[in-house]
Design a protein around this motif. Structure first.
Motif, mmCIF file in Angstrom:
data_model
loop_
_atom_site.group_PDB
_atom_site.id
_atom_site.type_symbol
_atom_site.label_atom_id
_atom_site.label_comp_id
_atom_site.label_asym_id
_atom_site.label_seq_id
_atom_site.Cartn_x
_atom_site.Cartn_y
_atom_site.Cartn_z
ATOM 1 N N ASN A 75 -55.265 -57.204 8.835
ATOM 2 C CA ASN A 75 -56.653 -56.744 8.685
ATOM 3 C C ASN A 75 -57.655 -57.878 8.497
ATOM 4 O O ASN A 75 -58.779 -57.658 8.044
ATOM 5 C CB ASN A 75 -56.781 -55.731 7.549
ATOM 6 C CG ASN A 75 -56.351 -56.287 6.211
ATOM 7 O OD1 ASN A 75 -56.162 -57.486 6.047
ATOM 8 N ND2 ASN A 75 -56.166 -55.401 5.239
ATOM 9 N N PHE A 76 -57.272 -59.083 8.841
ATOM 10 C CA PHE A 76 -58.200 -60.212 8.866
ATOM 11 C C PHE A 76 -58.181 -60.786 10.276
ATOM 12 O O PHE A 76 -57.130 -61.218 10.776
ATOM 13 C CB PHE A 76 -57.797 -61.287 7.849
ATOM 14 C CG PHE A 76 -58.671 -62.516 7.899
ATOM 15 C CD1 PHE A 76 -59.909 -62.527 7.280
ATOM 16 C CD2 PHE A 76 -58.256 -63.654 8.579
ATOM 17 C CE1 PHE A 76 -60.725 -63.658 7.339
ATOM 18 C CE2 PHE A 76 -59.050 -64.790 8.639
ATOM 19 C CZ PHE A 76 -60.291 -64.787 8.016
ATOM 20 N N SER A 91 -65.123 -64.753 11.449
ATOM 21 C CA SER A 91 -64.050 -63.935 10.896
ATOM 22 C C SER A 91 -64.599 -62.585 10.448
ATOM 23 O O SER A 91 -65.786 -62.451 10.138
ATOM 24 C CB SER A 91 -63.383 -64.640 9.709
ATOM 25 O OG SER A 91 -64.246 -64.687 8.585
ATOM 26 N N ALA A 92 -63.705 -61.593 10.418
ATOM 27 C CA ALA A 92 -64.110 -60.247 10.004
ATOM 28 C C ALA A 92 -62.931 -59.537 9.357
ATOM 29 O O ALA A 92 -61.803 -59.575 9.879
ATOM 30 C CB ALA A 92 -64.619 -59.448 11.203
ATOM 31 N N ASP A 93 -63.186 -58.898 8.227
ATOM 32 C CA ASP A 93 -62.177 -58.045 7.587
ATOM 33 C C ASP A 93 -62.160 -56.691 8.280
ATOM 34 O O ASP A 93 -63.213 -56.135 8.595
ATOM 35 C CB ASP A 93 -62.518 -57.838 6.112
ATOM 36 C CG ASP A 93 -62.508 -59.123 5.312
ATOM 37 O OD1 ASP A 93 -61.947 -60.122 5.809
ATOM 38 O OD2 ASP A 93 -63.064 -59.131 4.199
ATOM 39 N N ASP A 94 -60.961 -56.159 8.495
ATOM 40 C CA ASP A 94 -60.814 -54.839 9.117
ATOM 41 C C ASP A 94 -60.539 -53.804 8.032
ATOM 42 O O ASP A 94 -59.412 -53.663 7.557
ATOM 43 C CB ASP A 94 -59.685 -54.859 10.144
ATOM 44 C CG ASP A 94 -59.568 -53.546 10.904
ATOM 45 O OD1 ASP A 94 -60.339 -52.602 10.603
ATOM 46 O OD2 ASP A 94 -58.701 -53.453 11.789
ATOM 47 N N ILE A 128 -67.288 -59.616 5.507
ATOM 48 C CA ILE A 128 -66.356 -59.197 4.468
ATOM 49 C C ILE A 128 -66.528 -57.719 4.155
ATOM 50 O O ILE A 128 -67.650 -57.227 3.971
ATOM 51 C CB ILE A 128 -66.567 -60.039 3.189
ATOM 52 C CG1 ILE A 128 -66.446 -61.528 3.528
ATOM 53 C CG2 ILE A 128 -65.578 -59.648 2.107
ATOM 54 C CD1 ILE A 128 -66.807 -62.454 2.391
ATOM 55 N N GLU A 129 -65.417 -57.033 4.094
ATOM 56 C CA GLU A 129 -65.404 -55.635 3.657
ATOM 57 C C GLU A 129 -64.027 -55.333 3.113
ATOM 58 O O GLU A 129 -63.039 -55.359 3.843
ATOM 59 C CB GLU A 129 -65.734 -54.687 4.811
ATOM 60 C CG GLU A 129 -65.782 -53.227 4.373
ATOM 61 C CD GLU A 129 -66.165 -52.262 5.484
ATOM 62 O OE1 GLU A 129 -66.462 -51.103 5.161
ATOM 63 O OE2 GLU A 129 -66.155 -52.667 6.661
ATOM 64 N N GLY A 130 -63.924 -55.073 1.820
ATOM 65 C CA GLY A 130 -62.639 -54.764 1.205
ATOM 66 C C GLY A 130 -62.357 -55.676 0.037
ATOM 67 O O GLY A 130 -63.211 -56.435 -0.418
ATOM 68 N N THR A 131 -61.132 -55.616 -0.456
ATOM 69 C CA THR A 131 -60.771 -56.378 -1.652
ATOM 70 C C THR A 131 -60.253 -57.756 -1.296
ATOM 71 O O THR A 131 -60.672 -58.751 -1.866
ATOM 72 C CB THR A 131 -59.706 -55.627 -2.467
ATOM 73 O OG1 THR A 131 -58.528 -55.469 -1.666
ATOM 74 C CG2 THR A 131 -60.220 -54.263 -2.884
ATOM 75 N N GLY A 132 -59.312 -57.796 -0.338
ATOM 76 C CA GLY A 132 -58.774 -59.088 0.076
ATOM 77 C C GLY A 132 -58.058 -59.826 -1.032
ATOM 78 O O GLY A 132 -57.822 -61.017 -0.946
#
Length: 514
Positions: A75-76, A91-94, A128-132
């Motif tokens: 998811n990255f 870069s983008a978070d999925d 960025i979207e999420g906790t990661g």
């Protein structure tokens, strides 16, 4: 025998990777008014320029025969791209895959993205979207053990702040490591209504006894107002537009000088500047129109408008050359420096010094804020940090004193240990303390001995008004020049044309403080 089977398998795996979290998750993402990760990559990059790195990375599931039975993409997502023709790492978070959590990510991808930006000397952009972060409690059961916390690649993110422009966009709920990645940037923002940021989200906060919605806990208005992020915007499209503008003022890396934009030499000094500062020293006035009148047309890019309101900071151009601007804002507490104002000054100076941007400061600063609130906010410490950043800077510095310049905060109008250009308008008024505030105490004996104390006080005021004349200061070379406000733009054009010769490309001794 050919490779048809392997090529078919490659096509299959590529299709699975492009499917992200699957149709249901993608539909849910769209229903919330948000683009998915691949749509974001395409929207920000120049058309057709995104080249993905590691597209097949993820988590395969195999049957007893060893054949692929299922696949969950990492998811990255990251790769190289171009923005306005200039290469970047994108870069983008999925969020459609496990809500952007780390247990559906491969940390090496995240670290490689940061290393690519550093080693190939390209700006780093994080969507960025999420906790990661470290995943969920359920992750620990799957692993079968716990671990001492550490952040993979954190040292690279720290180093990148002193090497390449770093931009971070919060495009949905951002928590934990995601929040840390967001603030570890030279420019960061949240999309109003879509994005929130927290150290820990509502469920964990509720477990500690505090019940909040996502917006109540960490909405964009909260963090744009406290300086945790630089700005908030209304839409993802506006976020992408701001990325493009921000990068346009900066070099690709610290080994280069900032690129020159379109020249605007035809613009002259506005006539209304002659009366921009009111004669009444207590009357407030807006500073942003003054900034916009001095810089190239449409070049003012304000950063952090909602916090540290005692100054307006941003990027602009003078005769096409990029500059950083710090402008006192009398409409906020008369321009007094609060703790948050000092933090904002420090942040802008660090950005400018790292990327070789000459600094222009417009000054109407009556000093540090005083009183109980100032002491509770540790104003003197943050003010001293701002002054330290100013004195640690090495880029050319031009100061235009519009009106007040007092006390320790006033001493931050420019570094005094090297060459600087200081221009004052005839409205300039400076000193260690405002003369008007200490007359009765300083001349108490003389006033008490006078038969007419009121007349004596008026005579003292008249004498000191002559002493405080900015022309007396100029006689002693206490300021380099006093100018007609309408001449300011022309003088700044002359200054930057020569002062930029002192710019030296390369890394500074230290990078910006996040």
């Amino acid at each position: 025998m050919g490779w048809d089977a392997e090529l078919d398998e490659l096509a299959r795996r590529r299709a699975l990777a492009l499917g992200m979290g699957g149709p249901e998750k993608l539909t849910r993402q769209a229903s919330h008014g948000k683009l998915n990760a691949r749509e974001r990559l395409a929207a920000l990059a120049d058309e057709g320029s995104f080249a993905e790195v590691g597209p097949l990375a993820g988590f395969g599931h195999y049957d007893d025969s060893g054949a692929l039975a299922g696949f969950q993409p990492a998811n990255f997502l990251f790769g190289t791209a171009r923005i306005d023709g200039r290469p970047v790492v994108l870069s983008a978070d999925d969020f459609t895959v496990r809500g952007g959590a780390a247990d559906a990510s491969l940390h090496r991808k995240l670290v490689d993205a940061e290393r690519m930006a550093a080693e190939w000397r390209m700006p780093m952009i994080r969507m960025i979207e999420g906790t990661g972060g470290g995943g969920s409690v359920r992750t620990l059961e799957t692993m079968g053990y716990t671990y001492v916390p550490e952040i993979p690649g954190w040292e690279v993110m720290v180093a990148n702040l002193g090497q390449v422009p770093v931009v971070a966009l919060g495009l949905g709920p951002v928590a934990g490591l995601g929040a840390r990645r967001l603030v570890m940037a030279h420019y960061s923002l949240l999309v109003d209504g879509l994005a929130q940021m927290f150290v820990a989200g509502p469920p964990l906060v509720a477990a500690a006894g505090e019940h909040r919605t996502k917006e109540e806990l960490g909405g964009a208005a909260i963090h744009a107002g406290n300086g945790a992020v630089d700005d908030r915007v209304a839409t993802e499209a506006e976020a992408f537009a701001r990325v493009r503008r921000f990068l346009s003022y900066l070099p690709a890396h610290v080994g280069e000088l900032p690129p020159r934009g379109v020249r605007d030499r035809a613009r002259k000094g506005a006539e209304w500047l002659a009366d921009a500062v009111p004669r009444d020293p207590r009357q407030l006035y807006p500073v942003r129109p003054i900034v916009q009148a001095l810089v190239d047309r449409a070049s003012w890019f304000e950063i952090g408008a909602e916090w540290g309101r005692g100054v307006a900071t941003g990027l602009a151009r003078i005769d096409g050359w990029p500059v950083a601007v710090i402008a006192s804002n009398p409409e906020s507490l008369g321009g007094l420096w609060t703790a948050s104002t000092a933090r904002k000054v420090e942040r802008m100076v660090d950005l400018a010094d790292t990327f070789h941007l000459p600094i222009i400061q417009l000054v109407d600063n009556p000093g540090f804020m005083i009183g109980r609130r100032a002491e509770e906010e540790a104003t003197i410490r943050f003010g001293s940090r701002a002054l330290t950043a100013i004195y640690q800077s090495s880029v050319p510095w031009a100061t235009v004193i519009l009106r007040k310049c007092y006390g320790m905060a006033g001493s931050g109008h420019a570094p005094a240990d090297r060459l600087r250009m200081r221009l004052a308008w005839p409205s300039g008024d400076w000193g260690s303390l405002p003369i008007s505030g200490g007359l009765e105490a300083a001349y108490r004996a003389e006033l008490e001995a006078s038969e007419d104390p009121a007349a004596a006080l008026a005579a003292i005021r008249a004498r000191l008004d002559a002493v405080r004349s900015p022309f007396r200061t100029a006689e002693h070379y206490g300021v380099e020049d006093i100018i007609d406000p309408r001449e300011t733009r022309g003088r700044l054009i002359d200054w930057i044309g020569l002062a930029r010769r002192g710019l030296v490309a390369g890394a500074k001794r230290r990078g910006p403080r996040p």
